[in-house]
Design an enzyme around this catalytic site. Sequence first.
Site, PDB file in Angstrom:
ATOM      1  NE  ARG A  56     166.311 -53.032  56.287  1.00  0.00           N
ATOM      2  CZ  ARG A  56     166.664 -54.310  56.448  1.00  0.00           C
ATOM      3  NH1 ARG A  56     167.153 -54.711  57.613  1.00  0.00           N
ATOM      4  NH2 ARG A  56     166.524 -55.183  55.460  1.00  0.00           N
ATOM      5  CE1 TYR A 109     160.581 -37.290  75.414  1.00  0.00           C
ATOM      6  CE2 TYR A 109     161.356 -39.485  74.840  1.00  0.00           C
ATOM      7  CZ  TYR A 109     160.696 -38.315  74.504  1.00  0.00           C
ATOM      8  OH  TYR A 109     160.152 -38.180  73.256  1.00  0.00           O
ATOM      9  CG  ASP A 185     168.040 -39.774  78.108  1.00  0.00           C
ATOM     10  OD1 ASP A 185     168.816 -38.931  77.610  1.00  0.00           O
ATOM     11  OD2 ASP A 185     166.842 -39.859  77.784  1.00  0.00           O
ATOM     12  CE  LYS A 210     164.236 -33.115  72.790  1.00  0.00           C
ATOM     13  NZ  LYS A 210     164.044 -34.446  72.191  1.00  0.00           N
TER      14      LYS A 210
END
Length: 394
Positions: A56, A109, A185, A210
């Site tokens: 992790r 978004y 972003d 994307k």
Amino acid sequence: MSLSREHAADLSPETVVVAAGRPERGHDQPVNPPIVLSSTYFGTGALSDGDRGYGRYANPTWDPFEEALAQLEGAELPGLLYASGLAAVSSALSLLPAGGVLVMPSHSYAGSLAMASELAAKGALELRTVDIADTEAVKAQLAPADGKPANMLWIESPTNPMLGIADIRALTAAAHDAGAIVVTDNTFSTPLVQQPLELGSDVVLHSVTKYLAGHSDVVLGALVTSNPELRSELLHHRIIHGAIAGPFEAWLALRGLRTLALRIERSQASAMTLAERLRAHPRVESIRFPGLPDDPGHERATSQMKGFGSILCIQVAGDGNRSGAEAADDVVRALQLWIPATSLGGVESLIERRRRHTAEPLSVPDNLVRMSIGIENVEDLWSDLEQALKALDS
């Protein structure tokens, strides 16, 4: 990694995207980094910074992508890979103090807006939404005369789905003057088209799902910053909240990244061709694409971008038989090559009427169709669009 940041700075981004993140050179060593499937690592004594320790905390398969993204964005520190774009959004929002003020684009978004709105409803933050393309309006929200100054400015440019263009230089300067950090972003543009860190942003966010991965086969997110304190906070959030990337997904993302320059070159060129043709079509009520000289964001995009991206939006005109929204739905249904789907940035061309999503802001026109241009032959894409638009008249 074999390509240093110093060397990368002397190379074109089209070369860095291919060369960054490769293993050190050595006889019989692999050219591509391997996938490491391990949840734990050998170690004795207390863990220190840089130790892997546990799955992790780190994974060797993340490192090449994180380094490649940092080099592409011009960052001084490795990026951070997350399980999804929204996991990266959550981590970035964690930089806000309790009850802090967040200024966010009213068109951005939907997942980012939804998360911020939920946090605001719980009292975790104060949310102020604004047209990010209206520089003076943003400045007024950052440092209002009768309210608290903002702690964070969230930028999307171009915005999703309205393709508004923010003046990133001016807004980051104003945000810093107000004492706010800036998160940008950069999903729509990618670092090959726009580099927000150079424009003053503190943290850059990507939905790796994307364009970066580019093949619609992984779900990942990423953050990158040159600020050591911010990166340490973001890394801590990723470790504690556990939104980590799978090794195989990270490996796929790096493989997809290698062709980013070619994909962006092809899709941007096709987007310009389609935008010019759609602008003249009688069934297109309006079009947004910053590459068009008469687009409201064209001048600003030209000053801060190295291209115009490959997302465009049109509003489909209605008629006496149907509304614009109904006409838009009919166009999408009539397409044979374009894929009706909600994502973007893959090799395939995707299209959808955005207001089919109930979470989409009501300020988005109900006849607006967002188009993500892929790498197919542009004449094939146009032929399919043309027949779908023509079918409205039958």
